[in-house]
Design a protein around this motif. Structure first.
Motif, PDB file in Angstrom:
ATOM      1  N   GLY A   1     -28.958 -10.422  63.391  1.00 26.64           N
ATOM      2  CA  GLY A   1     -30.216 -10.097  62.748  1.00 26.64           C
ATOM      3  C   GLY A   1     -31.391 -10.899  63.278  1.00 26.64           C
ATOM      4  N   LEU A   2     -31.145 -11.765  64.256  1.00 26.31           N
ATOM      5  CA  LEU A   2     -32.207 -12.642  64.743  1.00 26.31           C
ATOM      6  C   LEU A   2     -33.173 -11.922  65.671  1.00 26.31           C
ATOM      7  CD1 LEU A   2     -30.222 -15.943  65.412  1.00 26.31           C
ATOM      8  CD2 LEU A   2     -31.714 -15.382  63.487  1.00 26.31           C
ATOM      9  N   SER A   3     -32.715 -10.840  66.291  1.00 24.55           N
ATOM     10  CA  SER A   3     -33.582 -10.115  67.218  1.00 24.55           C
ATOM     11  C   SER A   3     -33.682  -8.659  66.809  1.00 24.55           C
ATOM     12  CB  SER A   3     -33.039 -10.200  68.644  1.00 24.55           C
ATOM     13  OG  SER A   3     -33.050 -11.540  69.098  1.00 24.55           O
ATOM     14  N   THR A   4     -34.901  -8.146  66.876  1.00 24.21           N
ATOM     15  CA  THR A   4     -35.147  -6.729  66.614  1.00 24.21           C
ATOM     16  C   THR A   4     -35.971  -6.142  67.746  1.00 24.21           C
ATOM     17  OG1 THR A   4     -37.108  -7.265  65.295  1.00 24.21           O
ATOM     18  CG2 THR A   4     -35.040  -6.966  64.097  1.00 24.21           C
TER      19      THR A   4
ATOM     20  N   TYR B   1     -21.135  -5.465  63.965  1.00 26.12           N
ATOM     21  CA  TYR B   1     -21.835  -4.571  64.876  1.00 26.12           C
ATOM     22  C   TYR B   1     -23.281  -4.957  65.153  1.00 26.12           C
ATOM     23  CZ  TYR B   1     -17.984  -1.567  63.361  1.00 26.12           C
ATOM     24  OH  TYR B   1     -16.754  -1.054  63.057  1.00 26.12           O
ATOM     25  N   HIS B   2     -23.709  -4.638  66.364  1.00 27.62           N
ATOM     26  CA  HIS B   2     -25.132  -4.504  66.669  1.00 27.62           C
ATOM     27  C   HIS B   2     -25.511  -3.086  66.231  1.00 27.62           C
ATOM     28  CE1 HIS B   2     -24.808  -8.140  69.091  1.00 27.62           C
ATOM     29  NE2 HIS B   2     -23.713  -7.629  69.608  1.00 27.62           N
ATOM     30  N   MET B   3     -26.678  -2.941  65.634  1.00 27.95           N
ATOM     31  CA  MET B   3     -27.035  -1.658  65.011  1.00 27.95           C
ATOM     32  C   MET B   3     -28.347  -1.109  65.564  1.00 27.95           C
ATOM     33  SD  MET B   3     -24.541  -1.175  62.883  1.00 27.95           S
ATOM     34  CE  MET B   3     -25.202   0.221  61.969  1.00 27.95           C
ATOM     35  N   ALA B   4     -28.498   0.198  65.436  1.00 30.22           N
ATOM     36  CA  ALA B   4     -29.724   0.821  65.930  1.00 30.22           C
ATOM     37  C   ALA B   4     -29.993   2.121  65.193  1.00 30.22           C
ATOM     38  CB  ALA B   4     -29.613   1.100  67.426  1.00 30.22           C
TER      39      ALA B   4
ATOM     40  N   ALA C   1     -33.634  -1.310  67.028  1.00 30.36           N
ATOM     41  CA  ALA C   1     -32.322  -1.942  67.107  1.00 30.36           C
ATOM     42  C   ALA C   1     -32.398  -3.336  66.519  1.00 30.36           C
ATOM     43  CB  ALA C   1     -31.828  -2.000  68.552  1.00 30.36           C
ATOM     44  N   ILE C   2     -31.242  -3.809  66.057  1.00 27.55           N
ATOM     45  CA  ILE C   2     -31.140  -5.158  65.510  1.00 27.55           C
ATOM     46  C   ILE C   2     -29.812  -5.738  65.951  1.00 27.55           C
ATOM     47  CG2 ILE C   2     -30.179  -4.302  63.318  1.00 27.55           C
ATOM     48  CD1 ILE C   2     -31.774  -6.590  61.932  1.00 27.55           C
ATOM     49  N   THR C   3     -29.832  -6.995  66.383  1.00 28.22           N
ATOM     50  CA  THR C   3     -28.602  -7.612  66.845  1.00 28.22           C
ATOM     51  C   THR C   3     -27.680  -7.948  65.676  1.00 28.22           C
ATOM     52  OG1 THR C   3     -29.717  -9.759  66.826  1.00 28.22           O
ATOM     53  CG2 THR C   3     -29.641  -8.564  68.926  1.00 28.22           C
ATOM     54  N   ARG C   4     -26.457  -8.281  66.023  1.00 24.11           N
ATOM     55  CA  ARG C   4     -25.451  -8.557  64.992  1.00 24.11           C
ATOM     56  C   ARG C   4     -25.891  -9.677  64.052  1.00 24.11           C
ATOM     57  NH1 ARG C   4     -19.864  -8.084  67.226  1.00 24.11           N
ATOM     58  NH2 ARG C   4     -20.743  -9.449  68.798  1.00 24.11           N
TER      59      ARG C   4
ATOM     60  N   ILE D   1     -36.790  -2.420  61.029  1.00 24.58           N
ATOM     61  CA  ILE D   1     -35.338  -2.349  60.899  1.00 24.58           C
ATOM     62  C   ILE D   1     -34.850  -3.638  60.261  1.00 24.58           C
ATOM     63  CG2 ILE D   1     -34.923  -3.245  63.243  1.00 24.58           C
ATOM     64  CD1 ILE D   1     -32.490  -1.387  63.409  1.00 24.58           C
ATOM     65  N   SER D   2     -33.862  -3.503  59.376  1.00 25.01           N
ATOM     66  CA  SER D   2     -33.289  -4.691  58.749  1.00 25.01           C
ATOM     67  C   SER D   2     -31.843  -4.385  58.365  1.00 25.01           C
ATOM     68  CB  SER D   2     -34.099  -5.104  57.515  1.00 25.01           C
ATOM     69  OG  SER D   2     -34.065  -4.089  56.528  1.00 25.01           O
ATOM     70  N   ARG D   3     -31.123  -5.435  58.026  1.00 22.18           N
ATOM     71  CA  ARG D   3     -29.722  -5.255  57.658  1.00 22.18           C
ATOM     72  C   ARG D   3     -29.378  -6.160  56.492  1.00 22.18           C
ATOM     73  NH1 ARG D   3     -26.570  -6.138  62.870  1.00 22.18           N
ATOM     74  NH2 ARG D   3     -24.778  -6.062  61.470  1.00 22.18           N
ATOM     75  N   ASP D   4     -28.491  -5.682  55.633  1.00 21.89           N
ATOM     76  CA  ASP D   4     -27.947  -6.469  54.551  1.00 21.89           C
ATOM     77  C   ASP D   4     -26.436  -6.446  54.729  1.00 21.89           C
ATOM     78  OD1 ASP D   4     -26.986  -7.573  52.207  1.00 21.89           O
ATOM     79  OD2 ASP D   4     -28.500  -6.625  50.950  1.00 21.89           O
ATOM     80  N   ASP D   5     -25.906  -7.441  55.381  1.00 21.34           N
ATOM     81  CA  ASP D   5     -24.473  -7.450  55.690  1.00 21.34           C
ATOM     82  C   ASP D   5     -23.619  -7.544  54.429  1.00 21.34           C
ATOM     83  OD1 ASP D   5     -24.805  -9.313  58.832  1.00 21.34           O
ATOM     84  OD2 ASP D   5     -25.083  -7.191  58.344  1.00 21.34           O
ATOM     85  N   ALA D   6     -24.120  -8.166  53.393  1.00 21.70           N
ATOM     86  CA  ALA D   6     -23.359  -8.263  52.146  1.00 21.70           C
ATOM     87  C   ALA D   6     -23.122  -6.884  51.542  1.00 21.70           C
ATOM     88  CB  ALA D   6     -24.086  -9.152  51.161  1.00 21.70           C
ATOM     89  N   LYS D   7     -24.062  -5.960  51.805  1.00 19.49           N
ATOM     90  CA  LYS D   7     -23.925  -4.600  51.305  1.00 19.49           C
ATOM     91  C   LYS D   7     -23.452  -3.641  52.383  1.00 19.49           C
ATOM     92  CE  LYS D   7     -27.561  -5.075  47.802  1.00 19.49           C
ATOM     93  NZ  LYS D   7     -28.854  -4.556  47.281  1.00 19.49           N
ATOM     94  N   SER D   8     -23.202  -4.179  53.577  1.00 19.48           N
ATOM     95  CA  SER D   8     -22.803  -3.344  54.726  1.00 19.48           C
ATOM     96  C   SER D   8     -23.771  -2.183  54.922  1.00 19.48           C
ATOM     97  CB  SER D   8     -21.380  -2.801  54.542  1.00 19.48           C
ATOM     98  OG  SER D   8     -20.430  -3.745  54.979  1.00 19.48           O
ATOM     99  N   THR D   9     -25.051  -2.491  54.830  1.00 19.66           N
ATOM    100  CA  THR D   9     -26.064  -1.447  54.908  1.00 19.66           C
ATOM    101  C   THR D   9     -27.177  -1.825  55.874  1.00 19.66           C
ATOM    102  OG1 THR D   9     -25.603  -0.769  52.636  1.00 19.66           O
ATOM    103  CG2 THR D   9     -27.661  -0.012  53.601  1.00 19.66           C
TER     104      THR D   9
END
Length: 126
Positions: free
Chosen positions: A55-58, A32-35, A50-53, A70-78
């Motif tokens: 994570g390169l763009s915010t 997902y792209h997230m926001a 918002a953050i792209t899938r 905004i940040s994402r940790d895909d390994a933790k699905s968070t």
């Protein structure tokens, strides 16, 4: 159907910090792209970040630039929203959102996101 669960809201004094989290449970967050959006009573939901899938763009709303990250940790699905230098006008219910498709320049439009969490209350007050 994706399930998103926010946490981390609460009461904080002006100038303080909070970190919100949003956990996805059905599919990898990397799908997902997230926001983050927020809403106060009587007003429409407004864009926060918002953050792209990849994570390169915010992207950030003007009122939170330089204060929120905004940040994402895909390994933790968070997904996270670090909020610093909080102001009373940041008081709102904060929602995370997941989009299956790239929203392009419309990243700040709520209708571009497919799944929503239940929201977490953030209150900034002395």
């Amino acid at each position: 159907q994706e399930q998103l669960v926010e946490s981390g809201g609460g009461l904080v004094q002006p100038g303080g910090s909070l970190r919100l989290s949003c956990a996805a449970s059905e599919r990898p967050l990397s799908d997902y792209h997230m926001a983050w959006f927020r809403q106060v009573p009587g007003k429409e939901r407004s864009f926060v970040a918002a953050i792209t899938r990849t994570g390169l763009s915010t992207y950030y709303g003007d009122s939170v630039k330089g204060r929120f990250t905004i940040s994402r940790d895909d390994a933790k699905s968070t997904l996270y929203l670090q909020m610093n230098v909080l102001k009373p006008e940041d008081t709102a219910v904060y929602y995370c959102a997941a989009g299956r498709s790239y929203a392009g320049v419309n990243y700040n439009q709520a209708q571009k996101y497919d799944y929503w969490g239940q929201g977490t209350q953030v209150t900034v007050s002395s």
